[in-house]
Design a protein around this motif. Structure first.
Motif, PDB file in Angstrom:
ATOM      1  N   PHE A 153      37.645 100.637 -26.767  1.00 17.63           N
ATOM      2  CA  PHE A 153      38.732 101.092 -25.902  1.00 17.63           C
ATOM      3  C   PHE A 153      39.777 101.871 -26.699  1.00 17.63           C
ATOM      4  O   PHE A 153      40.197 102.963 -26.300  1.00 17.63           O
ATOM      5  CB  PHE A 153      39.388  99.920 -25.179  1.00 17.63           C
ATOM      6  CG  PHE A 153      40.612 100.325 -24.399  1.00 17.63           C
ATOM      7  CD1 PHE A 153      40.497 101.024 -23.208  1.00 17.63           C
ATOM      8  CD2 PHE A 153      41.886 100.035 -24.874  1.00 17.63           C
ATOM      9  CE1 PHE A 153      41.632 101.418 -22.496  1.00 17.63           C
ATOM     10  CE2 PHE A 153      43.011 100.417 -24.179  1.00 17.63           C
ATOM     11  CZ  PHE A 153      42.883 101.109 -22.980  1.00 17.63           C
ATOM     12  N   ALA A 154      40.221 101.316 -27.832  1.00 20.92           N
ATOM     13  CA  ALA A 154      41.261 101.980 -28.627  1.00 20.92           C
ATOM     14  C   ALA A 154      40.788 103.348 -29.102  1.00 20.92           C
ATOM     15  O   ALA A 154      41.536 104.338 -29.043  1.00 20.92           O
ATOM     16  CB  ALA A 154      41.637 101.113 -29.820  1.00 20.92           C
ATOM     17  N   TYR A 155      39.540 103.417 -29.551  1.00 22.47           N
ATOM     18  CA  TYR A 155      38.993 104.682 -30.045  1.00 22.47           C
ATOM     19  C   TYR A 155      38.930 105.724 -28.930  1.00 22.47           C
ATOM     20  O   TYR A 155      39.389 106.857 -29.081  1.00 22.47           O
ATOM     21  CB  TYR A 155      37.614 104.443 -30.647  1.00 22.47           C
ATOM     22  CG  TYR A 155      36.893 105.687 -31.085  1.00 22.47           C
ATOM     23  CD1 TYR A 155      37.472 106.550 -32.018  1.00 22.47           C
ATOM     24  CD2 TYR A 155      35.636 106.017 -30.589  1.00 22.47           C
ATOM     25  CE1 TYR A 155      36.819 107.702 -32.434  1.00 22.47           C
ATOM     26  CE2 TYR A 155      34.967 107.163 -31.002  1.00 22.47           C
ATOM     27  CZ  TYR A 155      35.565 108.000 -31.925  1.00 22.47           C
ATOM     28  OH  TYR A 155      34.911 109.137 -32.331  1.00 22.47           O
ATOM     29  N   CYS A 156      38.398 105.348 -27.787  1.00 22.56           N
ATOM     30  CA  CYS A 156      38.267 106.277 -26.662  1.00 22.56           C
ATOM     31  C   CYS A 156      39.631 106.632 -26.077  1.00 22.56           C
ATOM     32  O   CYS A 156      39.903 107.799 -25.764  1.00 22.56           O
ATOM     33  CB  CYS A 156      37.381 105.659 -25.589  1.00 22.56           C
ATOM     34  SG  CYS A 156      37.054 106.742 -24.174  1.00 22.56           S
ATOM     35  N   ARG A 157      40.510 105.643 -25.944  1.00 15.67           N
ATOM     36  CA  ARG A 157      41.825 105.847 -25.322  1.00 15.67           C
ATOM     37  C   ARG A 157      42.660 106.851 -26.105  1.00 15.67           C
ATOM     38  O   ARG A 157      43.369 107.676 -25.529  1.00 15.67           O
ATOM     39  CB  ARG A 157      42.567 104.509 -25.254  1.00 15.67           C
ATOM     40  CG  ARG A 157      43.968 104.588 -24.657  1.00 15.67           C
ATOM     41  CD  ARG A 157      43.905 104.706 -23.136  1.00 15.67           C
ATOM     42  NE  ARG A 157      45.198 104.472 -22.533  1.00 15.67           N
ATOM     43  CZ  ARG A 157      46.119 105.396 -22.279  1.00 15.67           C
ATOM     44  NH1 ARG A 157      45.883 106.646 -22.589  1.00 15.67           N
ATOM     45  NH2 ARG A 157      47.264 105.085 -21.703  1.00 15.67           N
TER      46      ARG A 157
END
Length: 359
Positions: free
Chosen positions: A20-24
């Motif tokens: 999530f953090a990477y994509c967000r």
């Protein structure tokens, strides 16, 4: 760049927990990882640094949730005053093997936690030879980026370092001269970022690693050699092009001589030698022998692919490298009659006869 979760495998953070953090932030990865939320900063790269723990299989899944994958490895410590510095290159190679489509980042030590003892005040810092070996060994094993960690650790401060809040003593004695060797303005810089095809040069000892990089042209080769074995030994190198006869040793004010693609040199433990070979520049003929300003002139010879500049007298001219044996230049404005001068990385030659500028 954005720094992701530090040392995730060692901290028992699963790769899917980082999706999530990477994509967000970046908008990269599987779009479903973003949970329908808009990306925050897709123009920046995401960095994930691993601890030197686990196996390639353990760490490989983290390559899918980062743009840059790296490792921090600090072998010099109070507990290991005579460390195995080659672990830096070994761990860099491990990360490179599981990150084939992204850059590898190696963090080299200044003063990490194990370098100082708060109770006794004792501390240890890498010597210049140790720091230089670790940096070059990382490069030879695939590092595309280097950082140096621990300059702000007060446990290794001396002199006025405490006043300025950083280990400027280490910078002045060790890190600054090393960074100058590797910086974007250094003679080595073109080779560090080059992707040109190069020959494979073998070292005659298993304790010596090699890497060959093309500099500004196919005739401009740099050979990095780093030795980890004990004692002082002569290392033989084989596989250079036949044109490589005389090489300068970077930062050492000396040269080596190669014969039929081979040469030898002396290495102590943790020594790094960087050799620079440039094909001899030879001019054989040019045509036409006279022309007006703006006309094309063809030069023929050897080693022309390493050309850095062409001058008609003292006037700089535009040129195009056709092949290693052929170059086309244009008679520049304000050119005067006289020899044509061609300059490569290590040599300057001029035509034996003069070129006549027609008016």
């Amino acid at each position: 760049m954005w720094k992701g979760r530090d040392e995730p495998w060692w901290s028992e953070i699963a790769p899917d927990a980082l999706q999530f953090a990477y994509c967000r932030v970046t908008s990269r990865g599987d779009p479903s990882w973003c949970g329908g939320e808009a990306p925050l900063d897709p123009s920046q790269l995401w960095v994930t640094i691993e601890a030197p723990r686990g196996t390639a299989t353990d760490l490989a899944p983290y390559s899918s949730v980062t743009d840059i994958h790296g490792v921090d490895i600090y072998p010099v410590s109070l507990a290991h005053p005579l460390p195995n510095l080659s672990r830096v290159g070994q761990w860099t190679a491990t990360l490179a093997s599981i990150t084939p489509f992204a850059p590898v980042w190696t963090t080299v030590e200044i003063c990490p936690g194990g370098s100082s003892d708060q109770t006794t005040g004792a501390f240890i810092l890498p010597t210049f030879q140790q720091e230089r070996y670790m940096a070059y060994d990382a490069i030879a094993n695939g590092a595309k980026a280097l950082t140096f960690y621990g300059g702000g650790n007060a446990g290794c401060f001396s002199g006025s370092d405490g006043t300025y809040g950083w280990n400027w003593t280490f910078w002045q004695s060790v890190l600054q001269p090393l960074v100058r060797q590797l910086s974007a303005s250094s003679p080595l810089a073109p080779a560090l970022v080059s992707s040109g095809k190069t020959p494979f040069v073998r070292a005659g000892r298993s304790d010596t690693e090699t890497m060959v990089r093309q500099g500004t042209s196919i005739d401009d080769l740099w050979l990095i050699a780093a030795r980890s074995g004990p004692g002082t030994k002569t290392v033989a190198f084989n596989g250079l092009p036949r044109w490589a006869h005389r090489g300068s040793v970077y930062t050492e004010s000396r040269t080596v001589k190669a014969t039929k693609g081979s040469f030898g040199d002396r290495f102590a433990q943790w020594d790094v030698h960087v050799y620079h070979f440039v094909e001899p520049l030879i001019l054989r003929k040019f045509a036409p022998s006279q022309a007006t300003v703006g006309s094309s002139v063809t030069l023929q010879g050897k080693g022309l692919a390493a050309t850095k500049s062409v001058h008609f007298g003292d006037v700089k001219a535009h040129y195009k490298i056709v092949s290693d044996t052929k170059l086309v230049t244009t008679v520049p404005l304000r050119a005067k009659s006289g020899p044509i001068v061609v300059t490569s990385a290590l040599k300057q030659v001029r035509t034996r006869t003069s070129f006549l500028v027609l008016h």
